[in-house]
Write a protein that holds these residues in place. Structure first.
Motif, mmCIF file in Angstrom:
data_model
loop_
_atom_site.group_PDB
_atom_site.id
_atom_site.type_symbol
_atom_site.label_atom_id
_atom_site.label_comp_id
_atom_site.label_asym_id
_atom_site.label_seq_id
_atom_site.Cartn_x
_atom_site.Cartn_y
_atom_site.Cartn_z
ATOM 1 N N LYS A 1 0.890 -1.323 0.373
ATOM 2 C CA LYS A 1 -0.246 0.098 0.140
ATOM 3 C C LYS A 1 0.689 1.170 -0.242
ATOM 4 C CE LYS A 1 -1.549 1.589 3.457
ATOM 5 N NZ LYS A 1 -2.600 1.703 4.867
ATOM 6 N N ILE A 2 0.776 2.154 -1.312
ATOM 7 C CA ILE A 2 1.263 3.142 -0.701
ATOM 8 C C ILE A 2 0.741 4.536 -0.615
ATOM 9 C CG2 ILE A 2 1.677 2.906 -3.143
ATOM 10 C CD1 ILE A 2 4.717 3.829 -3.343
ATOM 11 N N GLU A 3 1.378 5.401 -0.124
ATOM 12 C CA GLU A 3 0.110 6.515 -0.671
ATOM 13 C C GLU A 3 1.496 7.739 -0.113
ATOM 14 O OE1 GLU A 3 -3.787 7.385 1.513
ATOM 15 O OE2 GLU A 3 -2.127 6.730 3.215
ATOM 16 N N PHE A 4 0.678 9.064 -1.451
ATOM 17 C CA PHE A 4 1.554 10.722 -1.939
ATOM 18 C C PHE A 4 0.239 11.422 -2.163
ATOM 19 C CE2 PHE A 4 4.767 7.091 -2.673
ATOM 20 C CZ PHE A 4 5.836 7.973 -2.048
ATOM 21 N N THR A 5 1.179 12.641 -1.117
ATOM 22 C CA THR A 5 -0.026 13.553 -1.609
ATOM 23 C C THR A 5 0.978 15.021 -2.071
ATOM 24 O OG1 THR A 5 -1.150 13.036 0.381
ATOM 25 C CG2 THR A 5 -1.716 15.054 -0.333
ATOM 26 N N ASP A 6 0.788 15.109 -2.693
ATOM 27 C CA ASP A 6 1.481 16.363 -3.547
ATOM 28 C C ASP A 6 3.126 15.951 -3.958
ATOM 29 O OD1 ASP A 6 1.619 18.619 -5.584
ATOM 30 O OD2 ASP A 6 2.314 19.924 -3.467
ATOM 31 N N ALA A 7 3.331 14.453 -3.939
ATOM 32 C CA ALA A 7 4.666 14.053 -4.008
ATOM 33 C C ALA A 7 5.398 14.260 -5.362
ATOM 34 C CB ALA A 7 5.087 13.109 -3.244
ATOM 35 N N SER A 8 6.739 14.983 -5.462
ATOM 36 C CA SER A 8 6.941 14.190 -7.490
ATOM 37 C C SER A 8 7.342 13.329 -7.623
ATOM 38 C CB SER A 8 8.888 15.684 -6.984
ATOM 39 O OG SER A 8 9.607 14.506 -5.866
ATOM 40 N N LEU A 9 7.500 12.869 -8.654
ATOM 41 C CA LEU A 9 7.543 12.014 -9.457
ATOM 42 C C LEU A 9 8.346 11.137 -8.965
ATOM 43 C CD1 LEU A 9 6.665 9.679 -11.548
ATOM 44 C CD2 LEU A 9 8.003 11.107 -13.069
ATOM 45 N N LEU A 10 9.719 12.101 -8.588
ATOM 46 C CA LEU A 10 10.991 11.018 -8.213
ATOM 47 C C LEU A 10 11.249 10.943 -7.288
ATOM 48 C CD1 LEU A 10 13.605 11.524 -10.053
ATOM 49 C CD2 LEU A 10 15.156 13.505 -8.948
ATOM 50 N N GLU A 11 10.461 11.415 -6.083
ATOM 51 C CA GLU A 11 10.111 11.066 -4.152
ATOM 52 C C GLU A 11 9.521 9.674 -4.564
ATOM 53 O OE1 GLU A 11 8.242 13.156 -0.211
ATOM 54 O OE2 GLU A 11 8.686 14.137 -2.175
ATOM 55 N N VAL A 12 8.294 10.087 -5.612
ATOM 56 C CA VAL A 12 7.309 8.287 -5.621
ATOM 57 C C VAL A 12 8.708 7.573 -6.539
ATOM 58 C CG1 VAL A 12 5.237 8.109 -6.926
ATOM 59 C CG2 VAL A 12 5.824 10.052 -5.897
ATOM 60 N N ILE A 13 9.090 7.708 -7.378
ATOM 61 C CA ILE A 13 9.678 6.249 -7.666
ATOM 62 C C ILE A 13 10.285 5.685 -6.711
ATOM 63 C CG2 ILE A 13 11.675 6.151 -9.253
ATOM 64 C CD1 ILE A 13 8.734 6.333 -10.456
ATOM 65 N N LYS A 14 11.475 6.622 -5.889
ATOM 66 C CA LYS A 14 12.368 6.441 -4.562
ATOM 67 C C LYS A 14 11.818 5.208 -4.089
ATOM 68 C CE LYS A 14 16.233 9.926 -5.951
ATOM 69 N NZ LYS A 14 16.288 10.925 -5.561
ATOM 70 N N SER A 15 10.422 5.868 -3.219
ATOM 71 C CA SER A 15 9.964 5.195 -2.755
ATOM 72 C C SER A 15 9.589 4.429 -3.265
ATOM 73 C CB SER A 15 9.116 5.959 -2.555
ATOM 74 O OG SER A 15 9.164 7.158 -1.366
ATOM 75 N N ILE A 16 9.100 3.985 -4.097
ATOM 76 C CA ILE A 16 8.442 2.403 -5.099
ATOM 77 C C ILE A 16 9.695 1.490 -4.902
ATOM 78 C CG2 ILE A 16 7.792 1.416 -6.900
ATOM 79 C CD1 ILE A 16 6.027 4.140 -7.399
ATOM 80 N N GLU A 17 10.465 2.309 -4.928
ATOM 81 C CA GLU A 17 12.199 0.939 -5.994
ATOM 82 C C GLU A 17 13.090 1.093 -4.378
ATOM 83 O OE1 GLU A 17 14.796 2.803 -9.487
ATOM 84 O OE2 GLU A 17 14.963 4.259 -6.930
#
Lengths: 202, 147
Positions: free
Chosen positions: B87-103
């Protein structure tokens, strides 16, 4: 697609039900154990309703008023039983209640008391009411055409020829149907038919 | 003789007054409503019990509901599949931040991450592949998971 970490928990609860088994009644005595369940009361109601109704009709004269009187008597009796009051002889109690209520109704219509006109409740009074009920049930159970002919003759007072003409049957058939009705009704009043059996209590 | 007189008396009275469908105990029992009275009591008791259970469940749900912090990742495992569901949740995060978190979360490496600045608000539960495919669809990007 938010995953709700719902707390899964099963809760057991039970609702109390009034499941009482039916107890045996002494034959025709009307004696019922002090603590009575609704189920037991229902059984008693269903076996006593018609005799009480016909008894009430001997005082009130109409079926509708008799039924109202008996229903009220049963309701009041149940309320009394629910309140914890003990009634040693439920049958006799109900007959007295019905008698008193029926007399009250008649007296209020005519503005004077009729109490002395109607005998106190005795075994004979109850026996008569129960015999009346057996006859009533026996008429209910007559075959349709047989009942029709019988009532036209004995209730409505028509002659056999008049009945035959009205129903489009022969006079001989009318006579046969009336004979058949008498035979069946007589059977219903035979000594063995007089016994009333109740379900055994556990 | 007395018996016969009584029988004749009953006979005369009953025949004179007889009417079909009269003095029916079943109909009368239903009319006086005692069985219904009893049933209503059970009905109310059951309704009360259900109400208590619902209140208790609602209370437990409120107490145990997950927190609503931004950019939270939590992990649950679907036992029915071989893939790990996160489960992953982001609010107004940059794509880069999201990708790093997914990785970091899924233990994967993602190719073709665009340089454009995208801001994402998402709440997602699924596999890394599904998530990347969904982001590609939304943003028109061509990211992929390195094998």
């Amino acid at each position: 697609m938010f995953y709700n970490n719902v707390f899964k928990h099963s809760v057991d609860y039970s609702v109390c039900t009034n499941q009482c088994n039916v107890l045996s009644l002494r034959k025709l005595s009307g004696y019922i154990p002090m603590k009575i369940s609704l189920r037991q009361f229902e059984l008693f109601f269903k076996t006593s309703y018609m005799p009480l109704g016909i008894y009430a009709m001997r005082i009130l004269g109409t079926i509708e008023e008799s039924e109202d009187t008996v229903q009220e008597a049963f309701l009041k009796t149940w309320e009394i039983l629910e309140s914890g009051t003990e009634i040693s002889n439920l049958k006799a109690y109900l007959y007295r209640t019905v008698r008193n209520e029926a007399i009250r109704r008649v007296s209020s219509k005519q503005n004077f008391s009729h109490t002395d006109e109607y005998p106190e409740i005795t075994d004979e009074v109850i026996d008569t009411a129960e015999r009346d009920a057996r006859l009533w049930n026996a008429i209910d159970r007559l075959p349709t055409r047989c009942r029709e002919v019988f009532l036209m003759s004995k209730r409505d007072g028509l002659k056999n020829s008049e009945i035959a003409e009205e129903l489009g049957i022969s006079i001989k058939t009318v006579e046969n149907q009336i004979t058949k009705a008498f035979h069946l009704l007589r059977e219903s009043l035979s000594p063995d038919r007089g016994k009333v059996f109740f379900l055994p209590f556990l | 003789m007395q018996d016969k007189e009584r029988t004749d008396s009953s006979f005369g009275f009953v025949v004179r007054h007889y009417k079909p469908d009269s003095f029916s105990p079943s109909k009368a029992w239903k009319k006086i409503g005692l069985s219904r009275h009893n049933w209503m009591r059970l009905h109310y008791a059951a309704a009360l019990a259900i109400g208590i259970i619902m209140a208790a469940s609602a209370t437990l749900f409120i107490v145990n509901r997950p927190t609503t912090d931004k950019n939270e990742i939590s992990e649950t495992t679907e036992q029915q599949t071989s893939k790990t569901v996160k489960k992953i949740e982001f609010t107004d995060a940059s794509l880069l931040e999201v990708i790093k978190s997914i990785e970091a979360c899924y233990g994967v490496s993602i190719d073709n991450v665009p340089e454009e600045e995208y801001r994402l608000t998402l709440s997602y539960e699924g596999t890394a592949e599904d998530l990347i495919a969904t982001i590609n669809e939304i943003l028109g990007t061509q990211m992929s998971i390195k094998k």
